[in-house]
Design an enzyme around this catalytic site. Structure first.
Site, short mmCIF file in Angstrom:
data_model
loop_
_atom_site.label_atom_id
_atom_site.label_comp_id
_atom_site.label_asym_id
_atom_site.label_seq_id
_atom_site.Cartn_x
_atom_site.Cartn_y
_atom_site.Cartn_z
N HIS A 58 0.83 -1.20 0.00
CA HIS A 58 0.00 0.00 0.00
C HIS A 58 0.87 1.26 0.00
CE1 HIS A 58 -3.68 2.33 1.25
NE2 HIS A 58 -2.76 3.10 1.82
N GLU A 59 1.86 1.31 0.88
CA GLU A 59 2.69 2.51 0.99
C GLU A 59 3.59 2.69 -0.23
OE1 GLU A 59 1.77 4.54 3.01
OE2 GLU A 59 0.73 3.33 4.53
N HIS A 72 1.68 4.48 -2.82
CA HIS A 72 1.78 5.94 -2.66
C HIS A 72 3.12 6.45 -3.18
CE1 HIS A 72 -1.92 6.46 -0.52
NE2 HIS A 72 -1.54 5.84 0.59
#
Length: 316
Positions: free
Chosen positions: A231-232, A235
């Site tokens: 997920h990170e 980003h």
């Protein structure tokens, strides 16, 4: 997708064994979960919904002005690529070309040595990243690992002086290098990242911070299959949350093939549909907030956006 599913199943069994419990998808979907206390990394939240709202991901989302600048930069890059391709000068770099990302992993422990993922867990985390991003033509190569014992850095909060000091001392490589810091951020936080557009303004801040026990086989169930990092890193490669802007913002997450979503999902609520626009909520997307076992994909246009972001901000 089949290989990703097999890897995920193996890691789920391993994580359950390491945590001394079996994570049940049925239990994770229970309605009472929304209201009962939720404990992660020794911190008790009022409920899982409270954790999702305030502790799941602390990545600072670009404001409207910054988002507009990124969008303009991506259009400029694509126009230049198209013109160069039409002239036969070079293939456009943002249309699915394979990218290998060098990874520098910084293990931060307290002064007693607690909080260090094992070498096997770090290797498994890289495997999870490679499986998750394979369809987007990104691969990850672990090139260095270092360990630092520092009580202040171990619990550093996002944006704090301790985080800035940690990154200033340890970060390696240029814009194309992924620096991962495994720590134990205070307050029961899972992780955060920087967007690619911020690198030029503050290169030492660039990177991803994750809770050390969120790696495969860690104790942070149900977030212990390695998808906090997935997920990170999403980003870090320029993606927003799938619920960006809710139902009313026509821009949403700046890709068209993820259905509008009113708010972050948790657990694995199959069939959830929070907006009138077409399509059920993209709960299986890595950029939602569902449990790790529920996250299995990026969309085609998310992959294209990451490639364009790479060409614009991170390609050497």
């Amino acid at each position: 997708m089949k290989n990703l599913g097999n890897l995920r199943a193996l890691l789920l069994l391993g994580a359950a064994g390491a945590a001394g419990l079996l994570v049940s998808p049925v239990m994770a979907q229970g309605q009472s979960e929304e209201h009962r206390p939720f404990v992660i990394n020794g911190h008790t939240w009022a409920s899982k919904a409270d954790f999702i709202e305030r502790g799941r991901c602390l990545t600072r989302q670009p404001n409207d002005e910054e988002a507009g600048e990124m969008d303009a930069a991506l259009r400029s890059t694509q126009a230049a690529n198209n013109a160069a391709s039409a002239a036969g000068k070079r293939p456009p770099p943002a249309t699915g070309g394979a990218v290998t990302v060098p990874v520098h992993w910084h293990v931060i422990t307290n002064t007693s040595g607690a909080g260090a993922p094992t070498n096997r867990q770090i290797a498994d985390q890289i495997k999870v990243l490679n499986a998750a991003f394979a369809s987007s033509s990104f691969s990850f190569n672990l090139v260095s690992t270092d360990t630092t014992a520092n009580n202040a850095w171990f619990v550093a909060a996002p944006g704090s002086n301790d985080e800035k000091a940690m990154k200033a001392a340890l970060r390696m490589g240029g814009a194309n290098a992924l620096n991962i810091y495994s720590t134990s951020p205070g307050g029961g936080l899972l992780g955060w990242a920087t967007f690619p557009s911020s690198y030029s303004r503050n290169p030492s801040d660039d990177g991803v911070v994750i809770l050390y026990s969120s790696v495969p086989g860690g104790s942070a169930a149900p977030y212990n299959l390695g998808d906090t990092a997935t997920h990170e890193v999403g980003h870090w490669l320029g993606l927003y949350h799938t619920f960006q802007g809710g139902c009313s913002d026509t821009r949403g997450d700046y890709v068209l093939d993820t259905a509008a979503e009113k708010s972050a999902a948790f657990g694995c609520p199959v069939g959830r549909d929070t907006c009138r626009q077409a399509g059920v909520d993209p709960i299986e997307n890595f950029m939602d907030y569902t449990d790790d076992y529920c996250m299995i994909k990026f969309s085609i246009q998310q992959s294209e956006r990451m490639q364009s972001m790479w060409a614009t901000y991170r390609a050497n």
